[in-house]
Write an enzyme that holds these catalytic residues in place. Structure first.
Site, PDB file in Angstrom:
ATOM      1  N   TYR A   1       0.810  -1.229   0.000  1.00 60.43           N
ATOM      2  CA  TYR A   1       0.000   0.000   0.000  1.00 60.43           C
ATOM      3  C   TYR A   1       0.840   1.273   0.000  1.00 60.43           C
ATOM      4  O   TYR A   1       2.044   1.220   0.173  1.00 60.43           O
ATOM      5  CB  TYR A   1      -1.096   0.010   1.043  1.00 60.43           C
ATOM      6  CG  TYR A   1      -0.816  -0.211   2.503  1.00 60.43           C
ATOM      7  CD1 TYR A   1      -1.851  -0.657   3.321  1.00 60.43           C
ATOM      8  CD2 TYR A   1       0.412   0.037   3.095  1.00 60.43           C
ATOM      9  CE1 TYR A   1      -1.659  -0.839   4.679  1.00 60.43           C
ATOM     10  CE2 TYR A   1       0.614  -0.149   4.448  1.00 60.43           C
ATOM     11  CZ  TYR A   1      -0.429  -0.579   5.234  1.00 60.43           C
ATOM     12  OH  TYR A   1      -0.243  -0.760   6.579  1.00 60.43           O
ATOM     13  N   GLU A   2       0.178   2.405  -0.287  1.00 59.68           N
ATOM     14  CA  GLU A   2       0.832   3.691  -0.569  1.00 59.68           C
ATOM     15  C   GLU A   2       1.678   3.615  -1.846  1.00 59.68           C
ATOM     16  O   GLU A   2       2.683   4.310  -1.992  1.00 59.68           O
ATOM     17  CB  GLU A   2       1.707   4.165   0.617  1.00 59.68           C
ATOM     18  CG  GLU A   2       1.009   4.210   1.954  1.00 59.68           C
ATOM     19  CD  GLU A   2      -0.091   5.249   2.039  1.00 59.68           C
ATOM     20  OE1 GLU A   2      -0.259   6.017   1.088  1.00 59.68           O
ATOM     21  OE2 GLU A   2      -0.799   5.275   3.052  1.00 59.68           O
ATOM     22  N   GLY A   3       1.255   2.779  -2.774  1.00 63.23           N
ATOM     23  CA  GLY A   3       2.014   2.571  -4.013  1.00 63.23           C
ATOM     24  C   GLY A   3       2.984   1.426  -3.807  1.00 63.23           C
ATOM     25  O   GLY A   3       3.764   1.437  -2.857  1.00 63.23           O
TER      26      GLY A   3
END
Length: 606
Positions: free
Chosen positions: A413-415
């Protein structure tokens, strides 16, 4: 000393300039620089985690979403949810370093609570803080800051993950132009099960870019919003994660966030903050895994000897501590740079909103570097924790099994880490093209150095870190050599060569992390004495030793992928020169120095 004084006294580098400019250790912020107020906040968060969350860890593994919601409310009462929200909206209005500190020490709780906390206080609240108009901020921020309401962030769709701007969710303006009807599907939405408000991204007509909306949610009056079942996940079991479906959900026009088509910009800038905070959210999780591993290794006796005394275990403990130390060093270095940049912009007349937005955006490269490095270190630390516990590590009755599972999501997550690797190199090249970071001059100088005659003089490396700092300079030359030649060869098509970008990113990441650890230790050795920093010196040297190996491997991989003949031979010779030690460190001795301190203190004590 105030932030304002600091910003005037020190030469504040722009984002990415660490690669081409030397940083004085005096200008680096370290955890040892925490103010009394920050130390009190750290103690307050740690006490909250130890009292309210740690004793109930078992319940978090049983998908107890109500427990997460209950403890989030308590965190709101303590002020933790509003640490970065300005005081006029019932937040604590604290600086970026303190915000980072709270995220850090909350991470010692569980992956479930840490995720809920991050989703709410970060991407669930920040878009309103950074992009909301005054009415929106007055209406929503006090509720979010105090935990009266919880926030969620609805960006990802079944067909739009890393390619966030490709979402299909639609927003249609009503005939009377009073509201938008939103229809579409979102997935992997953290806090969906108990949120009162979501930041939702949708496309108006055939706009090139998506638009952000503040969408309220009340289960008693769902307004066309329905939730999927809780997702069955590998880890973070008590973090509510659901699909969200919108069917003609009416959203007042005044709930548009920023302007039409501004959603992609909101999403990207919210993620920049999310990335550095994700790094922070791995730190105390690492420390607690190390604490548990050291205690177990001291208590577990085999062959009439505590296993902590075996070299194989010492090696693991030392490497785990070194990862945590480097992660702390780099995370707080970047957090203070962001805080100082925000202060400079405010001094120049920018609003708090604009200053924070631009301050974080300036260090987007460092945010991506930290997200990748610290999340991967957390995964490695938990994996070694399982190994130290042996058979018990594989058991759900011991703490390592859930820590290992919870750690795995941080690389996604968060890229994803792959996206962030390519982003940090891509952003650096763009900064160079805009003239914000001079890569051309230093890269040209490295090119001349490659064709010149190397010096055979033996430098004087008697001062602490003299050789290590010279090696850091040379490792920066490796990046300039590889990335500079790649940009020259491929130009704008460089982004098509993903494996080369990934290799270049690893060089950039290792340079920043190794330099951060060395600068922190150098600063502290000067003020506390080298004898008081013996283990920190060992960790800094050990991290650099591994960084040199990684950079050597990745640079070689990159060079042979695009260079041939004499050019390839020249670059490989340069690589050998730039990664050479004059005095090879005794790695076994370094590890033993670190491990002996951990074992004696029975915890991570740096």
């Amino acid at each position: 000393m105030s932030t304002q004084t600091n910003t005037k006294q020190k030469d504040l580098l722009r984002g990415g300039q660490f690669l081409v400019k030397e940083t004085d250790s005096e200008n680096v912020f370290t955890p040892e620089d925490f103010t009394d107020e920050q130390k009190m906040m750290k103690e307050s968060v740690t006490e909250f985690v130890d009292r309210e969350i740690w004793p109930r860890k078992e319940e978090f593994e049983q998908k107890n979403y109500e427990l997460t919601e209950e403890l989030m409310r308590k965190a709101g009462e303590m002020g933790f949810l509003g640490v970065s929200v300005p005081e006029e909206y019932d937040g604590l209005g604290m600086g970026f370093v303190t915000t980072m500190l709270v995220v850090d020490y909350i991470s010692g709780a569980t992956g479930s609570f840490s995720t809920a906390f991050g989703a709410h206080s970060g991407i669930g609240t920040l878009p309103i803080t950074l992009y909301g108009n005054e009415e929106q901020k007055k209406k929503y921020l006090p509720k979010l800051a105090t935990g009266e309401w919880f926030g969620a962030y609805a960006l990802t769709e079944p067909g739009a993950g890393s390619d966030a701007n490709s979402g299909k969710t639609k927003a249609v303006l009503s005939e009377d132009e009073k509201y938008y009807s939103i229809t579409g599907q979102k997935m992997w939405i953290s806090n969906a099960g108990f949120c009162n408000m979501m930041i939702v991204f949708a496309r108006i007509e055939d706009d090139k870019n998506i638009t952000g909306f503040i969408v309220e949610y009340d289960p008693e009056n769902p307004n066309g919003i329905s939730l999927g079942e809780e997702e069955k996940k590998l880890g973070i079991h008590s973090s509510s994660t659901r699909q969200v479906f919108f069917e003609n959900t009416k959203v007042p026009v005044e709930n548009m966030l920023a302007g039409r088509g501004e959603g992609f910009k909101i999403a990207m800038n919210a993620l920049n903050v999310g990335r550095i905070k994700l790094a922070g959210a791995c730190l105390d999780a690492e420390r607690r895994v190390i604490d548990s591993s050291v205690k177990y290794a001291n208590d577990r006796v085999q062959f009439k000897t505590p296993i902590a005394q075996f070299g194989a275990i010492k090696s693991k403990l030392a490497e785990m501590a070194t990862s945590a130390y480097a992660g702390e060093s780099a995370s707080y270095r970047a957090a203070k740079d962001i805080e100082d940049r925000i202060a400079l912009r405010q001094e120049a007349g920018a609003s708090h909103q604009e200053a924070e937005l631009k301050g974080v955006e300036e260090y987007a490269i460092e945010c991506s570097i930290l997200k990748v490095a610290v999340s991967e270190d957390l995964q490695n630390v938990t994996d070694e924790g399982v190994q130290i516990f042996g058979g018990m590590g594989f058991s759900a009755d011991a703490p390592m099994e859930s820590a290992w599972r919870d750690a795995r999501i941080t690389r996604i997550y968060e890229g994803t880490n792959e996206i962030n690797r390519m982003l940090c190199v891509g952003m650096l090249v763009k900064k160079a093209m805009k003239g914000h970071v001079d890569l051309l001059g230093p890269a040209t100088a490295v090119g001349k150095e490659l064709t010149g005659i190397p010096s055979f003089d033996k430098p004087d490396y008697t001062e602490l870190f003299a050789e290590e700092k010279e090696i850091i300079k040379n490792l920066k030359k490796v990046f300039l050599m590889v990335a500079g030649s790649a940009v020259q060869k491929f130009g704008p098509d460089l982004e098509q060569h993903q494996q080369l970008l990934l290799a270049s990113a690893d060089i950039l990441i290792e340079v920043y992390m190794a330099e951060s650890a060395i600068l922190r230790t150098e600063k502290n050795a000067k003020r506390f004495g080298e004898d008081k920093q013996k283990e920190q010196i060992a960790m800094s040297k050990l991290y650099l030793y591994h960084a040199v190996d990684i950079i050597n491997q990745k640079a070689k991989e990159g060079i042979v992928s695009f260079a041939e003949g004499d050019e390839q031979r020249m670059m490989l010779m340069g690589l050998k020169r730039f990664t050479k030690y004059q005095n090879q460190p005794n790695v076994v001795e370094l590890r033993n120095t670190i491990a002996d301190r951990l074992i004696a203190d029975n915890k991570y004590s740096f």
